[in-house]
Motif scaffolding. Structure first.
Motif, PDB file in Angstrom:
ATOM      1  N   GLY A 139      14.777 -37.845 -29.094  1.00 55.92           N
ATOM      2  CA  GLY A 139      15.767 -36.834 -28.739  1.00 55.92           C
ATOM      3  C   GLY A 139      15.349 -35.520 -29.024  1.00 55.92           C
ATOM      4  N   ASP A 140      15.939 -34.221 -28.354  1.00 61.22           N
ATOM      5  CA  ASP A 140      15.657 -32.836 -28.387  1.00 61.22           C
ATOM      6  C   ASP A 140      16.349 -32.480 -29.638  1.00 61.22           C
ATOM      7  OD1 ASP A 140      15.308 -30.387 -28.566  1.00 61.22           O
ATOM      8  OD2 ASP A 140      16.624 -29.791 -26.695  1.00 61.22           O
ATOM      9  N   PRO A 141      15.528 -32.232 -30.849  1.00 62.66           N
ATOM     10  CA  PRO A 141      16.182 -31.520 -32.141  1.00 62.66           C
ATOM     11  C   PRO A 141      17.089 -30.353 -31.961  1.00 62.66           C
ATOM     12  CG  PRO A 141      13.910 -30.968 -32.113  1.00 62.66           C
ATOM     13  CD  PRO A 141      14.253 -31.860 -31.071  1.00 62.66           C
ATOM     14  N   ARG A 142      16.986 -29.830 -30.783  1.00 63.92           N
ATOM     15  CA  ARG A 142      17.976 -28.455 -30.512  1.00 63.92           C
ATOM     16  C   ARG A 142      19.008 -28.819 -29.736  1.00 63.92           C
ATOM     17  NH1 ARG A 142      16.233 -23.991 -32.630  1.00 63.92           N
ATOM     18  NH2 ARG A 142      17.626 -22.637 -31.150  1.00 63.92           N
ATOM     19  N   GLN A 143      19.137 -30.015 -29.324  1.00 65.40           N
ATOM     20  CA  GLN A 143      20.403 -30.333 -28.666  1.00 65.40           C
ATOM     21  C   GLN A 143      21.723 -30.026 -29.537  1.00 65.40           C
ATOM     22  OE1 GLN A 143      20.879 -34.395 -27.695  1.00 65.40           O
ATOM     23  NE2 GLN A 143      23.040 -34.361 -26.716  1.00 65.40           N
ATOM     24  N   GLU A 144      22.615 -29.536 -28.840  1.00 66.81           N
ATOM     25  CA  GLU A 144      23.951 -29.152 -29.554  1.00 66.81           C
ATOM     26  C   GLU A 144      25.143 -29.710 -28.842  1.00 66.81           C
ATOM     27  OE1 GLU A 144      24.361 -24.844 -29.176  1.00 66.81           O
ATOM     28  OE2 GLU A 144      22.508 -24.299 -30.275  1.00 66.81           O
ATOM     29  N   ILE A 145      26.221 -30.076 -29.882  1.00 67.36           N
ATOM     30  CA  ILE A 145      27.397 -30.679 -29.470  1.00 67.36           C
ATOM     31  C   ILE A 145      28.395 -30.027 -30.254  1.00 67.36           C
ATOM     32  CG2 ILE A 145      26.417 -33.142 -28.932  1.00 67.36           C
ATOM     33  CD1 ILE A 145      27.450 -33.902 -31.647  1.00 67.36           C
ATOM     34  N   ALA A 146      29.522 -29.935 -29.621  1.00 68.40           N
ATOM     35  CA  ALA A 146      30.817 -29.446 -30.455  1.00 68.40           C
ATOM     36  C   ALA A 146      31.428 -30.303 -31.297  1.00 68.40           C
ATOM     37  CB  ALA A 146      31.765 -28.935 -29.332  1.00 68.40           C
ATOM     38  N   LEU A 147      31.752 -29.994 -32.321  1.00 67.92           N
ATOM     39  CA  LEU A 147      32.485 -30.876 -33.455  1.00 67.92           C
ATOM     40  C   LEU A 147      33.908 -30.356 -33.642  1.00 67.92           C
ATOM     41  CD1 LEU A 147      29.454 -31.426 -35.696  1.00 67.92           C
ATOM     42  CD2 LEU A 147      30.400 -32.978 -34.043  1.00 67.92           C
ATOM     43  N   ALA A 196      36.598 -27.589 -41.366  1.00 66.29           N
ATOM     44  CA  ALA A 196      36.137 -27.402 -39.941  1.00 66.29           C
ATOM     45  C   ALA A 196      37.595 -26.966 -38.981  1.00 66.29           C
ATOM     46  CB  ALA A 196      35.531 -28.567 -39.254  1.00 66.29           C
ATOM     47  N   LYS A 197      38.696 -27.744 -39.508  1.00 72.16           N
ATOM     48  CA  LYS A 197      39.960 -27.586 -38.934  1.00 72.16           C
ATOM     49  C   LYS A 197      40.529 -25.993 -39.237  1.00 72.16           C
ATOM     50  CE  LYS A 197      43.578 -28.872 -36.517  1.00 72.16           C
ATOM     51  NZ  LYS A 197      43.470 -29.333 -35.041  1.00 72.16           N
ATOM     52  N   MET A 198      40.171 -25.704 -40.636  1.00 73.41           N
ATOM     53  CA  MET A 198      40.776 -24.345 -41.116  1.00 73.41           C
ATOM     54  C   MET A 198      40.101 -23.492 -40.142  1.00 73.41           C
ATOM     55  SD  MET A 198      41.238 -23.049 -44.801  1.00 73.41           S
ATOM     56  CE  MET A 198      42.441 -24.175 -45.071  1.00 73.41           C
ATOM     57  N   ALA A 199      38.613 -23.428 -40.123  1.00 74.46           N
ATOM     58  CA  ALA A 199      37.910 -22.588 -39.746  1.00 74.46           C
ATOM     59  C   ALA A 199      38.263 -22.385 -37.981  1.00 74.46           C
ATOM     60  CB  ALA A 199      36.318 -23.093 -39.666  1.00 74.46           C
ATOM     61  N   LYS A 200      38.460 -23.550 -37.410  1.00 70.40           N
ATOM     62  CA  LYS A 200      38.786 -23.500 -35.944  1.00 70.40           C
ATOM     63  C   LYS A 200      40.150 -22.637 -35.794  1.00 70.40           C
ATOM     64  CE  LYS A 200      39.251 -26.457 -32.003  1.00 70.40           C
ATOM     65  NZ  LYS A 200      39.006 -27.825 -31.604  1.00 70.40           N
ATOM     66  N   ARG A 201      41.120 -22.800 -36.629  1.00 76.85           N
ATOM     67  CA  ARG A 201      42.389 -22.179 -36.828  1.00 76.85           C
ATOM     68  C   ARG A 201      42.236 -20.722 -36.874  1.00 76.85           C
ATOM     69  NH1 ARG A 201      47.110 -23.948 -34.902  1.00 76.85           N
ATOM     70  NH2 ARG A 201      48.029 -22.864 -36.649  1.00 76.85           N
ATOM     71  N   LEU A 202      41.019 -20.126 -37.586  1.00 75.38           N
ATOM     72  CA  LEU A 202      40.709 -18.943 -37.599  1.00 75.38           C
ATOM     73  C   LEU A 202      39.647 -18.224 -36.487  1.00 75.38           C
ATOM     74  CD1 LEU A 202      40.084 -19.028 -41.474  1.00 75.38           C
ATOM     75  CD2 LEU A 202      41.941 -17.657 -40.539  1.00 75.38           C
ATOM     76  N   GLY A 203      39.688 -19.245 -35.447  1.00 76.41           N
ATOM     77  CA  GLY A 203      38.660 -18.916 -34.489  1.00 76.41           C
ATOM     78  C   GLY A 203      37.245 -19.202 -34.323  1.00 76.41           C
ATOM     79  N   TRP A 204      36.878 -19.864 -35.460  1.00 79.29           N
ATOM     80  CA  TRP A 204      35.116 -20.271 -35.389  1.00 79.29           C
ATOM     81  C   TRP A 204      35.098 -21.701 -35.245  1.00 79.29           C
ATOM     82  CZ3 TRP A 204      32.467 -16.106 -36.499  1.00 79.29           C
ATOM     83  CH2 TRP A 204      33.218 -14.923 -37.265  1.00 79.29           C
ATOM     84  N   SER A 205      34.302 -22.032 -34.267  1.00 77.52           N
ATOM     85  CA  SER A 205      33.967 -23.358 -33.829  1.00 77.52           C
ATOM     86  C   SER A 205      32.660 -23.764 -34.752  1.00 77.52           C
ATOM     87  CB  SER A 205      33.426 -23.135 -32.459  1.00 77.52           C
ATOM     88  OG  SER A 205      32.316 -22.409 -32.058  1.00 77.52           O
ATOM     89  N   SER A 206      32.676 -25.192 -34.696  1.00 81.33           N
ATOM     90  CA  SER A 206      31.961 -26.012 -35.454  1.00 81.33           C
ATOM     91  C   SER A 206      30.759 -26.632 -34.482  1.00 81.33           C
ATOM     92  CB  SER A 206      32.457 -26.982 -36.227  1.00 81.33           C
ATOM     93  OG  SER A 206      33.050 -26.418 -37.091  1.00 81.33           O
ATOM     94  N   THR A 207      29.332 -26.565 -34.928  1.00 82.78           N
ATOM     95  CA  THR A 207      28.487 -27.318 -33.963  1.00 82.78           C
ATOM     96  C   THR A 207      27.555 -28.243 -34.643  1.00 82.78           C
ATOM     97  OG1 THR A 207      28.089 -25.166 -32.630  1.00 82.78           O
ATOM     98  CG2 THR A 207      26.318 -26.763 -32.325  1.00 82.78           C
ATOM     99  N   GLY A 208      27.399 -29.371 -33.928  1.00 84.57           N
ATOM    100  CA  GLY A 208      26.430 -30.370 -34.610  1.00 84.57           C
ATOM    101  C   GLY A 208      25.038 -30.505 -33.730  1.00 84.57           C
ATOM    102  N   LEU A 209      24.041 -31.075 -34.531  1.00 80.34           N
ATOM    103  CA  LEU A 209      22.735 -31.434 -34.002  1.00 80.34           C
ATOM    104  C   LEU A 209      22.621 -32.789 -34.195  1.00 80.34           C
ATOM    105  CD1 LEU A 209      20.626 -28.134 -35.533  1.00 80.34           C
ATOM    106  CD2 LEU A 209      21.889 -28.309 -33.344  1.00 80.34           C
ATOM    107  N   PRO A 210      22.678 -33.628 -33.178  1.00 81.24           N
ATOM    108  CA  PRO A 210      22.533 -35.051 -33.482  1.00 81.24           C
ATOM    109  C   PRO A 210      21.120 -35.602 -33.687  1.00 81.24           C
ATOM    110  CG  PRO A 210      23.153 -34.517 -31.210  1.00 81.24           C
ATOM    111  CD  PRO A 210      23.191 -33.109 -31.933  1.00 81.24           C
ATOM    112  N   ASN A 211      20.036 -34.683 -33.148  1.00 77.42           N
ATOM    113  CA  ASN A 211      18.842 -35.375 -33.304  1.00 77.42           C
ATOM    114  C   ASN A 211      18.065 -34.491 -34.447  1.00 77.42           C
ATOM    115  OD1 ASN A 211      18.921 -37.209 -31.156  1.00 77.42           O
ATOM    116  ND2 ASN A 211      19.150 -35.442 -29.611  1.00 77.42           N
ATOM    117  N   TYR A 212      18.647 -33.551 -34.975  1.00 74.91           N
ATOM    118  CA  TYR A 212      17.988 -32.903 -35.982  1.00 74.91           C
ATOM    119  C   TYR A 212      18.242 -33.686 -37.563  1.00 74.91           C
ATOM    120  CZ  TYR A 212      15.970 -28.951 -39.064  1.00 74.91           C
ATOM    121  OH  TYR A 212      15.304 -28.215 -39.779  1.00 74.91           O
TER     122      TYR A 212
END
Length: 372
Positions: free
Chosen positions: A305-313, A349-365
């Motif tokens: 898989g593409d190591p640069r593939q991104e997903i939202a978490l 991650a939940k607290m950051a989201k409440r502050l307006g910051w999103s989390s990203t995952g790299l499933p193939n990295y």
């Protein structure tokens, strides 16, 4: 036999030239290489002038005192808008703070750390170690490696600064064995203590010039050397790779399996479970007794898989987690208490989201955890 000629006296000019030549040879032999000298000058230029300066700046003791008293610290102005967290951290000379809660010392962890290709003069290391027998052993082993690197190692391997802190509270578990750590009944107390350790380490080491914070567990023993550059190149506020574990299967062949189940996308089932919980109860991932049916990044890796593939978490693990420093400066920390029924990194991650910051995952990295 003719008259014997007297030896000619050497002229003063000849003697001076000879002395200068000898001095030049000694200087050439004993002086460090140009790259080492440049690195040394850079460290001295970046050194803190007072022990009250930012914690992520290396401080070198000064002998100068005024009337027997320490010279007061200077007033320093910081233009925080000039601190960047960009996709090209090396090109922009961005400083990295690598933070590790360290209960046990693994030599493979340190060896992997030394292999990181990010310029070490831009990296500050911070460790939080418990005050118990295992913590004492870990501290001794860590200090031995630090001495080798910082005092006798090549300049290019030396880090800008290294901070070691000891916990001011007792760890909740007597043993740090993997089986004991992962018992479901131990999770709330264990992860609350981990949150306290992470927060203490963060709040005492985050300096005004820090661009990125890399949370790296002490049992992560294998990552790509370009880990920091690779993660930062995505230019995400919070980004996490997939943590796996190498092992030998029943056929005595090398294999790997998912390890960290704290990076996930939320589900209706999990939200319903949370709605029925008491205010002090927490949701846990990876336990059959608490089926959340969340989508786990651990199971999303694809062969080739593409190591640069991104997903939202919605939740992140902390085995290897890169965070823009401004996220922490905004107030996102690791809750040691139930926060929307989440705790530690998932609560972060939940607290950051409440502050307006999103989390990203790299499933193939992938990064790899020590196998006990």
């Amino acid at each position: 036999m003719g008259p014997v000629r007297t030896l000619r006296r050497s002229s003063p000019i000849t003697m001076v030239v000879g002395v200068v030549l000898i001095i030049t040879i000694f200087v050439f032999i004993l002086s460090p290489s140009s790259s080492d000298s440049a690195a040394s000058q850079l460290r001295k230029a970046n050194a803190a002038s007072n022990p009250l300066s930012p914690p992520t700046s290396p401080f070198r003791k000064q002998s100068e005192k005024a009337n027997g008293k320490r010279i007061p610290p200077p007033v320093v102005h910081y233009h925080m808008n000039n601190v960047t967290s960009s996709p090209d951290p090396v090109g922009n000379r961005e400083t990295i703070l690598i933070l590790t809660p360290l209960a046990r010392f693994y030599q493979e962890y340190w060896d992997n750390l030394m292999k990181l290709s990010y310029p070490h003069e831009l990296i500050t290391l911070g460790f939080m170690i418990p005050k118990n027998r295992e913590g004492n052993a870990a501290t001794a082993a860590l200090q031995e490696q630090i001495t080798k690197t910082q005092k006798s190692g090549p300049m290019k391997d030396r880090f800008a600064s290294i901070i070691i802190e000891r916990q001011d509270f007792d760890p909740p578990l007597a043993s740090q064995n993997e089986a004991e750590r992962h018992k479901m009944e131990n999770q709330k107390a264990r992860r609350a203590a981990m949150s306290r350790a992470r927060n203490s380490l963060l709040f005492t080491t985050l300096g005004p010039s820090t661009s990125w914070v890399l949370w790296l567990d002490s049992d992560i023993i294998e990552t790509p050397p370009t880990l920091i550059q690779d993660l930062a190149s995505h230019d995400k506020a919070i980004i996490v790779p997939n943590c796996f574990q190498r092992y030998t299967d029943s056929k005595n062949k090398p294999a790997e399996r998912p390890y960290d189940f704290n990076s996930w996308q939320d589900s209706e089932t999990a939200r319903d479970l949370g709605d029925k919980m008491g205010p002090d109860d927490i949701l846990l991932e990876g336990y059959a007794q608490m089926a959340t049916y969340r989508t786990l990044m651990a199971y999303m890796a694809a062969n080739g898989g593409d190591p640069r593939q991104e997903i939202a978490l919605d939740g992140v693990g902390g085995t290897a987690l890169l965070v823009k420093a401004e996220v922490h400066r905004d107030g996102a920390m690791f809750p040691p208490f139930p926060f929307y029924h989440l705790i530690e990194t998932e609560g972060f991650a939940k607290m950051a989201k409440r502050l307006g910051w999103s989390s990203t995952g790299l499933p193939n990295y992938k990064v790899y955890h020590y196998n006990e």
